[in-house]
Design a protein around this motif. Structure first.
Motif, PDB file in Angstrom:
ATOM      1  N   ILE A   1       0.839  -1.212   0.000  1.00  0.00           N
ATOM      2  CA  ILE A   1       0.000   0.000   0.000  1.00  0.00           C
ATOM      3  C   ILE A   1       0.869   1.256   0.000  1.00  0.00           C
ATOM      4  O   ILE A   1       0.635   2.195  -0.759  1.00  0.00           O
ATOM      5  CB  ILE A   1      -0.949  -0.002   1.218  1.00  0.00           C
ATOM      6  CG1 ILE A   1      -1.963  -1.150   1.093  1.00  0.00           C
ATOM      7  CG2 ILE A   1      -1.673   1.329   1.349  1.00  0.00           C
ATOM      8  CD1 ILE A   1      -2.733  -1.428   2.372  1.00  0.00           C
ATOM      9  N   LEU A   2       1.916   1.260   0.854  1.00  0.00           N
ATOM     10  CA  LEU A   2       2.794   2.421   0.939  1.00  0.00           C
ATOM     11  C   LEU A   2       3.528   2.645  -0.381  1.00  0.00           C
ATOM     12  O   LEU A   2       3.665   3.784  -0.850  1.00  0.00           O
ATOM     13  CB  LEU A   2       3.801   2.231   2.082  1.00  0.00           C
ATOM     14  CG  LEU A   2       3.224   2.291   3.495  1.00  0.00           C
ATOM     15  CD1 LEU A   2       4.272   1.860   4.516  1.00  0.00           C
ATOM     16  CD2 LEU A   2       2.712   3.687   3.822  1.00  0.00           C
ATOM     17  N   GLY A   3       3.986   1.549  -1.010  1.00  0.00           N
ATOM     18  CA  GLY A   3       4.662   1.667  -2.295  1.00  0.00           C
ATOM     19  C   GLY A   3       3.728   2.135  -3.394  1.00  0.00           C
ATOM     20  O   GLY A   3       4.107   2.939  -4.250  1.00  0.00           O
ATOM     21  N   ASN A   4       2.498   1.635  -3.342  1.00  0.00           N
ATOM     22  CA  ASN A   4       1.486   1.991  -4.348  1.00  0.00           C
ATOM     23  C   ASN A   4       1.104   3.462  -4.269  1.00  0.00           C
ATOM     24  O   ASN A   4       0.766   4.080  -5.283  1.00  0.00           O
ATOM     25  CB  ASN A   4       0.245   1.122  -4.133  1.00  0.00           C
ATOM     26  CG  ASN A   4      -0.266   0.536  -5.432  1.00  0.00           C
ATOM     27  OD1 ASN A   4       0.457   0.458  -6.418  1.00  0.00           O
ATOM     28  ND2 ASN A   4      -1.511   0.121  -5.438  1.00  0.00           N
ATOM     29  N   ASN A   5       1.134   4.019  -3.059  1.00  0.00           N
ATOM     30  CA  ASN A   5       0.688   5.395  -2.841  1.00  0.00           C
ATOM     31  C   ASN A   5       1.841   6.398  -2.755  1.00  0.00           C
ATOM     32  O   ASN A   5       1.645   7.541  -2.352  1.00  0.00           O
ATOM     33  CB  ASN A   5      -0.172   5.471  -1.574  1.00  0.00           C
ATOM     34  CG  ASN A   5      -1.456   4.674  -1.710  1.00  0.00           C
ATOM     35  OD1 ASN A   5      -1.917   4.410  -2.820  1.00  0.00           O
ATOM     36  ND2 ASN A   5      -2.035   4.283  -0.592  1.00  0.00           N
ATOM     37  N   GLY A   6       3.043   5.922  -3.082  1.00  0.00           N
ATOM     38  CA  GLY A   6       4.181   6.835  -3.134  1.00  0.00           C
ATOM     39  C   GLY A   6       4.812   7.151  -1.803  1.00  0.00           C
ATOM     40  O   GLY A   6       5.567   8.124  -1.688  1.00  0.00           O
TER      41      GLY A   6
ATOM     42  N   LYS B   1       8.728   2.386  -4.922  1.00  0.00           N
ATOM     43  CA  LYS B   1       7.699   1.833  -5.809  1.00  0.00           C
ATOM     44  C   LYS B   1       7.822   0.320  -5.957  1.00  0.00           C
ATOM     45  O   LYS B   1       6.820  -0.381  -6.169  1.00  0.00           O
ATOM     46  CB  LYS B   1       7.807   2.503  -7.181  1.00  0.00           C
ATOM     47  CG  LYS B   1       6.687   2.156  -8.151  1.00  0.00           C
ATOM     48  CD  LYS B   1       5.349   2.689  -7.679  1.00  0.00           C
ATOM     49  CE  LYS B   1       4.239   2.385  -8.667  1.00  0.00           C
ATOM     50  NZ  LYS B   1       2.922   2.826  -8.162  1.00  0.00           N
ATOM     51  N   SER B   2       9.038  -0.198  -5.813  1.00  0.00           N
ATOM     52  CA  SER B   2       9.261  -1.637  -5.973  1.00  0.00           C
ATOM     53  C   SER B   2       8.494  -2.459  -4.940  1.00  0.00           C
ATOM     54  O   SER B   2       8.181  -3.627  -5.171  1.00  0.00           O
ATOM     55  CB  SER B   2      10.752  -1.957  -5.864  1.00  0.00           C
ATOM     56  OG  SER B   2      11.260  -1.542  -4.608  1.00  0.00           O
ATOM     57  N   PHE B   3       8.155  -1.843  -3.797  1.00  0.00           N
ATOM     58  CA  PHE B   3       7.417  -2.556  -2.754  1.00  0.00           C
ATOM     59  C   PHE B   3       6.012  -2.957  -3.220  1.00  0.00           C
ATOM     60  O   PHE B   3       5.386  -3.830  -2.629  1.00  0.00           O
ATOM     61  CB  PHE B   3       7.296  -1.702  -1.489  1.00  0.00           C
ATOM     62  CG  PHE B   3       8.581  -1.563  -0.715  1.00  0.00           C
ATOM     63  CD1 PHE B   3       9.749  -2.176  -1.155  1.00  0.00           C
ATOM     64  CD2 PHE B   3       8.642  -0.806   0.448  1.00  0.00           C
ATOM     65  CE1 PHE B   3      10.946  -2.037  -0.448  1.00  0.00           C
ATOM     66  CE2 PHE B   3       9.820  -0.671   1.162  1.00  0.00           C
ATOM     67  CZ  PHE B   3      10.978  -1.288   0.710  1.00  0.00           C
ATOM     68  N   SER B   4       5.506  -2.283  -4.251  1.00  0.00           N
ATOM     69  CA  SER B   4       4.157  -2.581  -4.726  1.00  0.00           C
ATOM     70  C   SER B   4       4.143  -3.597  -5.871  1.00  0.00           C
ATOM     71  O   SER B   4       3.096  -3.880  -6.445  1.00  0.00           O
ATOM     72  CB  SER B   4       3.459  -1.296  -5.191  1.00  0.00           C
ATOM     73  OG  SER B   4       4.146  -0.731  -6.300  1.00  0.00           O
TER      74      SER B   4
END
Length: 457
Positions: free
Chosen positions: A316-321, A325-328
């Motif tokens: 979620i954190l990666g998706n929302n910046g 970004k790789s976390f998503s």
């Protein structure tokens, strides 16, 4: 896992069935603290611990109802973290997201530490750091396959915990009904009041028991992360949340009534599990091994849940910046494999901590986990209040009961527990450290946003 090319329409898979969600909710409601830590809590509060579990259970249910109303108001959002962004803003999503990751990371470390201790019961020569290494490897493998495997594994762990509690209650009720005599004691409901009264340790003992009770409930909100991966969230989430009161009455209140009726509270050994004492009283020679197996599976359940929760939080954190970004990134099975591997790598840090500080790390980490969860629960309640302000007449039917009084009372309850923790010398450092962490997250957000703005220029 081979990475799947990211597309706009790729999302987490809805691989969790109704049964999975139910068992995840049960697993979140039954922690290691019930099986192992209840002995210490009984010594602190006496029979009044029953009331402490009941009160905490009521407020935990209200918090879950707030989560449920948020999730069902917009099933396109993945979790309560998304709702924090929606109603409190990006800054608080950043802070709560990373704080929630810390909650589960610290809880995983605590339970991975415990798993090493439990396994040494049978293998005393086994180094304490070996078990966490093996456990993380196995659980990560299951979680990488697909979310349904996580659900199956959690269902198995929850089933063992349920069986143990039901066995205790059935055995205890039988001992009470027949006035069972053991170790000079007679099993009877009168034991709840005949050894110093119901509030045997006084009001202070009763109040000091709440932090220990809170720890037993950590993770109960995890259902709030399953909405994006549940086949029928509109049906499954209300069903699992509405069954919370019955579970609390049965698993916590019921088991404590039985334990302190079978044995007077002042004759329960705080150094061992009360469950062991009850089963041993029945002449079950392998009672200690049996309960050690149950608490081991409970610890594995918490570690399994931690891998799920931390990886979805990073997604979620990666998706929302608010994270790299790789976390998503998702695998072919639509699981956030980068988040799983990153979290697992951090969890393995406990292997080193266990190697250098095998006797000290557990108490420190459990304190941080408990306080971090309380902060998260308070933010959830504030998010729900803001949602109701912006939507005074929502169309959904799963509304928070007795709002707004119930929401404000729940926040006051959690704040009161934090005050108790602050005045307790053993947990004061953990409270201060958690406050500093939250402040650092707010500062971290400001720095992160400035970095992103510079990159966009």
């Amino acid at each position: 896992m081979t990475e799947k090319n990211q597309t706009n329409d790729q999302d987490l898979s809805r691989g969790l069935t109704s049964r999975h969600v139910q068992m995840i909710a049960i697993g979140g409601a039954i922690g290691t603290g019930l099986f192992l830590g209840s002995g210490t809590a009984i010594k602190a509060a006496g029979p009044a611990l029953i009331l402490a579990y009941l009160i905490t259970g009521i407020f935990s249910y209200l918090m879950m109802r707030a989560v449920g109303e948020l999730l069902l108001s917009n099933t396109k959002l993945h979790s309560f973290i998304d709702f924090v962004r929606e109603y409190l803003g990006n800054k608080w999503e950043f802070a709560i997201g990373w704080a929630y990751w810390l909650c589960w990371a610290s809880l995983a470390m605590a339970d991975l530490t415990a798993s090493g201790i439990y396994l040494r019961y049978w293998f005393p020569q086994l180094p304490q750091w070996v078990t966490p290494l093996i456990v993380v490897a196995i659980l990560v493998t299951f979680n990488l396959i697909n979310v349904a495997w996580f659900g199956e594994l959690e269902s198995a762990f929850s089933s063992i915990k349920i069986f143990a509690i039901l066995a205790l209650i059935v055995a205890g009720v039988g001992m009470i009904a027949f006035g069972f005599h053991t170790q000079g004691n007679t099993a009877s409901l009168s034991n709840l009041v005949s050894h110093g009264g119901f509030f045997a340790t006084g009001g202070l003992g009763f109040i000091l028991a709440f932090p220990m009770v809170i720890f037993a409930f950590t993770g109960i909100e995890m259902v709030g992360l399953t909405a994006a991966e549940t086949k029928s969230p509109e049906k499954d989430i209300p069903k699992s949340i509405n069954s919370v009161p019955l579970r609390i009455l049965l698993f916590y209140v019921g088991s404590m009534i039985v334990i302190m009726s079978v044995y007077p509270w002042n004759k329960i050994d705080a150094s061992t599990s009360p469950f062991v004492q009850v089963f041993s009283g029945l002449g079950i020679s392998f009672a200690a091994s049996l309960i050690n197996f149950v608490v081991l599976t409970s610890a594995l359940s918490a570690a399994n849940s931690a891998i799920f929760s931390t990886s979805r939080t990073l997604y979620i954190l990666g998706n929302n910046g608010h994270a790299p970004k790789s976390f998503s990134k998702l695998s072919k099975a639509n699981v956030p494999y980068v988040g799983i591997l990153v979290s697992a790598f951090v969890f393995l840090g406990i292997v080193l901590l266990n190697y250098f500080y095998p006797s000290k790390i557990f108490v420190l980490i459990t304190g941080v986990a408990t306080i971090s969860f309380i902060f998260v629960w308070i933010i959830i309640m504030l998010t729900h209040i803001q949602y109701k302000r912006k939507n005074p007449n929502p169309a959904d039917t799963f509304k928070m009961p007795f709002f707004p009084g119930s929401s404000y009372l729940t926040i006051l309850f959690y704040l009161a527990v934090l005050v108790v923790l602050l005045f307790n010398a053993e947990t004061r450092i953990s409270v201060i450290a958690t406050v500093i962490f939250f402040a650092a997250m707010i500062i971290g957000y400001i720095v992160w946003e400035r970095k992103n703005k510079k990159e966009l220029k």
